[in-house]
Scaffold this motif. Structure first.
Motif, PDB file in Angstrom:
ATOM      1  N   PRO A   1       3.439  -6.704  -9.912  1.00 19.46           N
ATOM      2  CA  PRO A   1       2.307  -6.490  -8.898  1.00 19.46           C
ATOM      3  C   PRO A   1       2.868  -6.027  -7.692  1.00 19.46           C
ATOM      4  O   PRO A   1       2.123  -5.036  -7.000  1.00 19.46           O
ATOM      5  N   GLU A   2       4.045  -6.457  -7.305  1.00 19.62           N
ATOM      6  CA  GLU A   2       4.457  -5.929  -5.877  1.00 19.62           C
ATOM      7  C   GLU A   2       4.978  -4.351  -5.957  1.00 19.62           C
ATOM      8  O   GLU A   2       4.730  -3.849  -4.989  1.00 19.62           O
ATOM      9  N   GLU A   3       5.441  -4.065  -6.915  1.00 25.44           N
ATOM     10  CA  GLU A   3       5.756  -2.692  -7.031  1.00 25.44           C
ATOM     11  C   GLU A   3       4.502  -1.735  -7.205  1.00 25.44           C
ATOM     12  O   GLU A   3       4.576  -0.710  -6.600  1.00 25.44           O
ATOM     13  N   ALA A   4       3.760  -2.245  -7.931  1.00 24.92           N
ATOM     14  CA  ALA A   4       2.295  -1.588  -8.067  1.00 24.92           C
ATOM     15  C   ALA A   4       1.563  -1.395  -6.720  1.00 24.92           C
ATOM     16  O   ALA A   4       1.199  -0.547  -6.264  1.00 24.92           O
ATOM     17  N   ALA A   5       1.705  -2.589  -5.956  1.00 22.90           N
ATOM     18  CA  ALA A   5       0.862  -2.489  -4.426  1.00 22.90           C
ATOM     19  C   ALA A   5       1.813  -1.470  -3.774  1.00 22.90           C
ATOM     20  O   ALA A   5       1.243  -0.874  -3.050  1.00 22.90           O
ATOM     21  N   GLN A   6       3.161  -1.299  -3.820  1.00 20.91           N
ATOM     22  CA  GLN A   6       3.864  -0.652  -2.717  1.00 20.91           C
ATOM     23  C   GLN A   6       3.594   0.765  -3.356  1.00 20.91           C
ATOM     24  O   GLN A   6       3.547   1.676  -2.361  1.00 20.91           O
ATOM     25  N   ARG A   7       3.539   1.187  -4.521  1.00 23.25           N
ATOM     26  CA  ARG A   7       2.883   2.471  -5.072  1.00 23.25           C
ATOM     27  C   ARG A   7       1.512   2.903  -4.615  1.00 23.25           C
ATOM     28  O   ARG A   7       1.401   3.991  -3.915  1.00 23.25           O
ATOM     29  N   PHE A   8       0.625   2.010  -4.349  1.00 24.58           N
ATOM     30  CA  PHE A   8      -0.620   2.198  -4.094  1.00 24.58           C
ATOM     31  C   PHE A   8      -0.501   2.484  -2.575  1.00 24.58           C
ATOM     32  O   PHE A   8      -1.167   3.447  -1.941  1.00 24.58           O
ATOM     33  N   LEU A   9       0.408   1.780  -1.806  1.00 21.25           N
ATOM     34  CA  LEU A   9       0.237   1.997  -0.217  1.00 21.25           C
ATOM     35  C   LEU A   9       0.995   3.222   0.224  1.00 21.25           C
ATOM     36  O   LEU A   9       0.594   3.985   0.913  1.00 21.25           O
ATOM     37  N   GLY A  10       1.812   3.828  -0.705  1.00 21.88           N
ATOM     38  CA  GLY A  10       2.489   5.069  -0.423  1.00 21.88           C
ATOM     39  C   GLY A  10       1.624   6.135  -0.893  1.00 21.88           C
ATOM     40  O   GLY A  10       1.603   6.912   0.051  1.00 21.88           O
ATOM     41  N   ALA A  11       0.843   6.007  -1.886  1.00 19.63           N
ATOM     42  CA  ALA A  11      -0.264   7.139  -1.827  1.00 19.63           C
ATOM     43  C   ALA A  11      -1.362   6.845  -0.875  1.00 19.63           C
ATOM     44  O   ALA A  11      -1.639   8.232  -0.502  1.00 19.63           O
ATOM     45  N   VAL A  12      -1.529   5.876  -0.423  1.00 16.16           N
ATOM     46  CA  VAL A  12      -2.774   5.855   0.489  1.00 16.16           C
ATOM     47  C   VAL A  12      -2.034   6.408   1.931  1.00 16.16           C
ATOM     48  O   VAL A  12      -2.976   7.227   2.752  1.00 16.16           O
ATOM     49  N   SER A  13      -0.875   6.223   2.256  1.00 12.07           N
ATOM     50  CA  SER A  13      -0.328   6.667   3.303  1.00 12.07           C
ATOM     51  C   SER A  13      -0.182   8.161   3.334  1.00 12.07           C
ATOM     52  O   SER A  13      -0.357   8.529   4.450  1.00 12.07           O
ATOM     53  N   SER A  14       0.130   8.547   2.108  1.00 17.11           N
ATOM     54  CA  SER A  14       0.339  10.228   1.999  1.00 17.11           C
ATOM     55  C   SER A  14      -1.253  10.550   2.325  1.00 17.11           C
ATOM     56  O   SER A  14      -1.282  11.812   3.153  1.00 17.11           O
TER      57      SER A  14
ATOM     58  N   LEU B   1       0.024 -14.057   3.607  1.00 14.88           N
ATOM     59  CA  LEU B   1       1.057 -14.330   4.626  1.00 14.88           C
ATOM     60  C   LEU B   1       0.785 -13.699   6.145  1.00 14.88           C
ATOM     61  O   LEU B   1       1.476 -14.253   6.889  1.00 14.88           O
ATOM     62  N   GLY B   2       0.041 -12.563   6.009  1.00  7.38           N
ATOM     63  CA  GLY B   2      -0.210 -11.975   7.323  1.00  7.38           C
ATOM     64  C   GLY B   2       1.199 -11.351   7.775  1.00  7.38           C
ATOM     65  O   GLY B   2       1.071 -10.593   8.823  1.00  7.38           O
ATOM     66  N   ALA B   3       2.199 -11.187   6.890  1.00  2.00           N
ATOM     67  CA  ALA B   3       3.423 -10.236   6.986  1.00  2.00           C
ATOM     68  C   ALA B   3       3.329  -9.210   6.390  1.00  2.00           C
ATOM     69  O   ALA B   3       2.832  -8.951   5.375  1.00  2.00           O
ATOM     70  N   PRO B   4       4.108  -7.943   7.103  1.00  2.00           N
ATOM     71  CA  PRO B   4       4.133  -6.885   6.378  1.00  2.00           C
ATOM     72  C   PRO B   4       4.633  -6.693   4.992  1.00  2.00           C
ATOM     73  O   PRO B   4       5.498  -7.552   4.613  1.00  2.00           O
ATOM     74  N   VAL B   5       3.872  -5.980   4.125  1.00  2.45           N
ATOM     75  CA  VAL B   5       4.261  -5.681   2.741  1.00  2.45           C
ATOM     76  C   VAL B   5       5.819  -4.660   2.782  1.00  2.45           C
ATOM     77  O   VAL B   5       6.673  -4.874   2.280  1.00  2.45           O
ATOM     78  N   GLY B   6       5.639  -3.880   3.854  1.00  2.68           N
ATOM     79  CA  GLY B   6       6.563  -2.922   4.055  1.00  2.68           C
ATOM     80  C   GLY B   6       6.198  -2.051   4.957  1.00  2.68           C
ATOM     81  O   GLY B   6       5.162  -1.788   5.433  1.00  2.68           O
ATOM     82  N   GLN B   7       7.147  -1.117   5.368  1.00  7.13           N
ATOM     83  CA  GLN B   7       6.844  -0.353   6.415  1.00  7.13           C
ATOM     84  C   GLN B   7       7.017   1.052   5.766  1.00  7.13           C
ATOM     85  O   GLN B   7       8.080   1.210   5.033  1.00  7.13           O
ATOM     86  N   ILE B   8       6.028   1.874   6.033  1.00 12.75           N
ATOM     87  CA  ILE B   8       5.945   3.224   5.448  1.00 12.75           C
ATOM     88  C   ILE B   8       5.743   4.261   6.681  1.00 12.75           C
ATOM     89  O   ILE B   8       5.007   4.191   7.609  1.00 12.75           O
ATOM     90  N   CYS B   9       6.582   5.152   6.776  1.00 14.14           N
ATOM     91  CA  CYS B   9       6.621   6.290   7.954  1.00 14.14           C
ATOM     92  C   CYS B   9       6.180   7.491   7.232  1.00 14.14           C
ATOM     93  O   CYS B   9       6.407   7.821   6.255  1.00 14.14           O
ATOM     94  N   ALA B  10       5.218   8.272   7.833  1.00 17.54           N
ATOM     95  CA  ALA B  10       4.642   9.326   7.372  1.00 17.54           C
ATOM     96  C   ALA B  10       4.631  10.626   8.620  1.00 17.54           C
ATOM     97  O   ALA B  10       4.629  10.212   9.750  1.00 17.54           O
ATOM     98  N   PHE B  11       4.757  11.784   8.314  1.00 15.79           N
ATOM     99  CA  PHE B  11       4.631  12.716   9.294  1.00 15.79           C
ATOM    100  C   PHE B  11       3.338  13.695   8.691  1.00 15.79           C
ATOM    101  O   PHE B  11       3.213  14.144   7.741  1.00 15.79           O
ATOM    102  N   ALA B  12       2.526  14.023   9.808  1.00 14.64           N
ATOM    103  CA  ALA B  12       1.292  14.882   9.807  1.00 14.64           C
ATOM    104  C   ALA B  12       1.424  15.969  10.581  1.00 14.64           C
ATOM    105  O   ALA B  12       1.502  15.892  12.034  1.00 14.64           O
ATOM    106  N   PRO B  13       2.016  17.021  10.181  1.00 12.81           N
ATOM    107  CA  PRO B  13       2.485  18.421  10.790  1.00 12.81           C
ATOM    108  C   PRO B  13       1.143  19.018  11.042  1.00 12.81           C
ATOM    109  O   PRO B  13       0.284  18.898  10.581  1.00 12.81           O
TER     110      PRO B  13
END
Length: 109
Positions: free
Chosen positions: A14-27, A74-86
Motif C-alpha cells: 500500500p505504501e508503494e501504491a500511495a507513493q506512485r499515486f502521489l508522484g502522478a498527482v505531483s506531476s 501520523l500527520g508526518a510527511p509520507v515523502g517529499q517530491i520535487c517538481a519543476f513547472a517551466p
C-alpha cells in the motif's frame, strides 16, 4: 486530471501504491502550474505601467516546488517530491520521491 491504473502496476505494498499515486498527482500539479504561468505571462507586457519596470516578466523562469504529502494517521510527511513547472509550455518534471525522518530542535531566548 485522471489517474490511470497503469500507475499502480508493479506496486507490491500500500505504501508503494500511495507513493506512485502521489508522484502522478505531483506531476499533474506541476503541469497545471506551468500552464497557468504561461497563460498569465502571455499578456504580461500589457502590465508594464511605466518604463521603469519594463521587462520584469523576463525574470520569471518557472516554479520549483517541494511538495510534502502528509500521512493522515501520523500527520508526518509520507515523502517529499520535487517538481519543476517551466515556462513556455515546457515539459513539467517530477524529480524523485523520498521518505525521510527528521528531528528538529529549536529554542528561542
Amino acid at each position: 486530471m485522471e489517474i490511470q491504473a497503469s500507475v499502480f502496476e508493479g506496486a507490491t505494498t500500500p505504501e508503494e501504491a500511495a507513493q506512485r499515486f502521489l508522484g502522478a498527482v505531483s506531476s499533474g500539479l506541476a503541469t497545471v502550474i506551468a500552464g497557468k504561468l504561461d497563460e498569465v505571462l502571455q499578456g504580461a507586457e500589457s502590465l508594464d505601467v511605466n518604463p521603469q519596470i519594463s521587462g520584469w516578466h523576463g525574470l520569471i523562469g518557472g516554479c520549483v516546488m517541494n511538495m510534502q504529502w502528509q500521512r493522515p494517521s501520523l500527520g508526518a510527511p509520507v515523502g517529499q517530491i520535487c517538481a519543476f513547472a517551466p515556462l513556455n509550455k515546457g515539459q513539467a518534471a517530477v524529480m524523485g520521491g523520498s521518505v525521510s525522518i527528521g528531528i528538529s530542535i529549536g529554542a528561542t531566548f
